[in-house]
Design a protein around this motif. Structure first.
Motif, mmCIF file in Angstrom:
data_model
loop_
_atom_site.group_PDB
_atom_site.id
_atom_site.type_symbol
_atom_site.label_atom_id
_atom_site.label_comp_id
_atom_site.label_asym_id
_atom_site.label_seq_id
_atom_site.Cartn_x
_atom_site.Cartn_y
_atom_site.Cartn_z
ATOM 1 N N GLY A 105 0.785 -1.225 0.000
ATOM 2 C CA GLY A 105 0.000 0.000 0.000
ATOM 3 C C GLY A 105 0.817 1.274 0.000
ATOM 4 O O GLY A 105 0.270 2.366 -0.187
ATOM 5 N N GLU A 106 2.133 1.169 0.210
ATOM 6 C CA GLU A 106 2.981 2.355 0.309
ATOM 7 C C GLU A 106 2.856 3.235 -0.933
ATOM 8 O O GLU A 106 2.998 2.780 -2.065
ATOM 9 C CB GLU A 106 4.445 1.951 0.503
ATOM 10 C CG GLU A 106 4.729 1.162 1.777
ATOM 11 C CD GLU A 106 4.685 2.026 3.032
ATOM 12 O OE1 GLU A 106 4.700 3.265 2.911
ATOM 13 O OE2 GLU A 106 4.623 1.458 4.137
ATOM 14 N N GLY A 107 2.581 4.521 -0.707
ATOM 15 C CA GLY A 107 2.516 5.498 -1.781
ATOM 16 C C GLY A 107 1.281 5.412 -2.655
ATOM 17 O O GLY A 107 1.191 6.127 -3.660
ATOM 18 N N ARG A 139 1.349 3.406 10.724
ATOM 19 C CA ARG A 139 2.586 2.986 10.047
ATOM 20 C C ARG A 139 2.534 3.088 8.531
ATOM 21 O O ARG A 139 3.578 3.127 7.875
ATOM 22 C CB ARG A 139 2.912 1.539 10.427
ATOM 23 C CG ARG A 139 3.283 1.375 11.879
ATOM 24 C CD ARG A 139 4.217 0.211 12.067
ATOM 25 N NE ARG A 139 4.102 -0.380 13.380
ATOM 26 C CZ ARG A 139 4.751 -1.456 13.773
ATOM 27 N NH1 ARG A 139 5.539 -2.092 12.916
ATOM 28 N NH2 ARG A 139 4.593 -1.936 14.996
ATOM 29 N N LEU A 140 1.345 3.117 7.961
ATOM 30 C CA LEU A 140 1.228 3.072 6.511
ATOM 31 C C LEU A 140 1.397 4.462 5.911
ATOM 32 O O LEU A 140 0.629 5.385 6.198
ATOM 33 C CB LEU A 140 -0.128 2.492 6.119
ATOM 34 C CG LEU A 140 -0.375 2.324 4.609
ATOM 35 C CD1 LEU A 140 0.633 1.364 3.999
ATOM 36 C CD2 LEU A 140 -1.795 1.843 4.358
ATOM 37 N N ASP A 141 2.402 4.612 5.045
ATOM 38 C CA ASP A 141 2.657 5.868 4.347
ATOM 39 C C ASP A 141 1.923 5.820 3.008
ATOM 40 O O ASP A 141 2.410 5.260 2.027
ATOM 41 C CB ASP A 141 4.164 6.047 4.137
ATOM 42 C CG ASP A 141 4.509 7.370 3.455
ATOM 43 O OD1 ASP A 141 3.617 8.233 3.355
ATOM 44 O OD2 ASP A 141 5.658 7.519 3.014
ATOM 45 N N ALA A 142 0.726 6.388 2.994
ATOM 46 C CA ALA A 142 -0.124 6.297 1.808
ATOM 47 C C ALA A 142 -1.186 7.381 1.861
ATOM 48 O O ALA A 142 -1.353 8.072 2.879
ATOM 49 C CB ALA A 142 -0.785 4.918 1.734
ATOM 50 N N VAL A 148 -5.776 -0.049 -3.313
ATOM 51 C CA VAL A 148 -5.598 -1.188 -2.415
ATOM 52 C C VAL A 148 -6.560 -1.032 -1.243
ATOM 53 O O VAL A 148 -6.848 0.094 -0.812
ATOM 54 C CB VAL A 148 -4.145 -1.273 -1.878
ATOM 55 C CG1 VAL A 148 -3.963 -2.492 -0.985
ATOM 56 C CG2 VAL A 148 -3.139 -1.302 -3.011
ATOM 57 N N ILE A 149 -7.042 -2.163 -0.733
ATOM 58 C CA ILE A 149 -7.884 -2.168 0.462
ATOM 59 C C ILE A 149 -7.227 -3.018 1.546
ATOM 60 O O ILE A 149 -6.764 -4.117 1.274
ATOM 61 C CB ILE A 149 -9.285 -2.749 0.176
ATOM 62 C CG1 ILE A 149 -10.030 -1.878 -0.843
ATOM 63 C CG2 ILE A 149 -10.095 -2.883 1.464
ATOM 64 C CD1 ILE A 149 -11.345 -2.490 -1.297
#
Length: 262
Positions: free
Chosen positions: A108-110, A131-134, A188-189
């Motif tokens: 999922g990044e970006g 934590r997710l960079d998105a 993305v899910i």
């Protein structure tokens, strides 16, 4: 091999009717990733098996973790767990973990990501959202806005959209209804929640042609893959069992939605 440890209860409070929030001081926090869980033991010898509870959050220096769980009736293990508190006779709690496989953050990044949760599937979304960079859209399903626990926590990490069964807040309906009403799109899910919600998300993702990773909620016995008490049917033959089954506790709880039959 995972072993049990006696951990320190740092704090505990009821944040919504029968929803409890506990911080535990433990070295397990150092290795925990979003989507994993711990096994929590009670002091009742008639309840031999630990209760699987998802990891909600890890503190900044990774010395403590947070669990948010629903308390059952007075004869259940979670009822006893809800009575633990710091500084008293129940200030130490026996746990094992981290268990299972978490969300694949790198997928999922970006990207544009839906982080979707319902009911007691919402707690693991806190550490995931941190934590997710998105480009994150966080979509939460509740029975009523009165019981919208962890909504404020998640608003720190992304735009939050709410769906309620009774229409008391946000979109009246489910998380997919909220996506449609707000014209949201994603690449993305990542999702966790009750099975009807996950089935709807799997169907939506297939129609939209996007990846979906879902965390399955299931009653577990051993929690470490030995008993085969928590299995899900899969599209492919599993390398360990040589049948179309996977163990939710060790192969999951997070699976790519297209790989499991739910």
């Amino acid at each position: 091999m995972k072993t049990f440890e006696c951990a320190e209860v740092i704090s505990q409070k009821e944040i919504s009717p029968d929803i409890f929030d506990m911080w535990i001081g433990t070295g397990i926090a150092e290795d925990a990733v979003p989507g994993q869980f711990i096994g929590v033991c009670t002091g009742d010898k008639s309840k031999l098996l630990p209760r699987p509870i998802s990891i909600c959050e890890v503190n900044r220096d990774r010395t403590a973790l947070r669990i948010v769980y629903r308390r059952g009736g007075s004869s259940t293990g979670t009822y006893e767990i809800s009575e633990y508190a710091p500084g008293g006779p129940r200030s130490q709690i026996r746990i094992i973990g981290p268990l299972g496989n978490g969300f694949p953050l790198e997928r999922g990044e970006g990207k544009r990501v839906f982080i979707m949760g319902g009911g007691i599937g919402i707690p693991p979304l806190v550490e995931l959202s941190k934590r997710l960079d998105a480009d994150k859209k966080i979509i939460l399903g509740y029975r009523s806005l009165d019981g919208s626990f962890l909504k404020n926590d998640l608003e720190q990490y992304g735009q939050v959209y709410v769906a309620t069964d009774d229409g008391s807040g946000g979109t009246k309906g489910n998380v997919i209804d909220a996506v449609r009403e707000n014209g949201l799109e994603a690449d993305v899910i990542f999702a966790c929640g009750p099975m009807p919600m996950l089935r709807a998300i799997k169907s939506y993702a297939a129609r939209a042609g996007i990846e979906a990773f879902i965390s399955l909620e299931e009653h577990m016995a051993c929690g470490v893959g030995a008993c085969l008490g928590c299995v899900v049917k899969t599209e492919k033959v599993h390398h360990h069992t040589n049948v179309n089954n996977a163990r939710i506790c060790t192969d999951g709880p997070v699976f790519e939605a297209s790989e499991v039959l739910i």
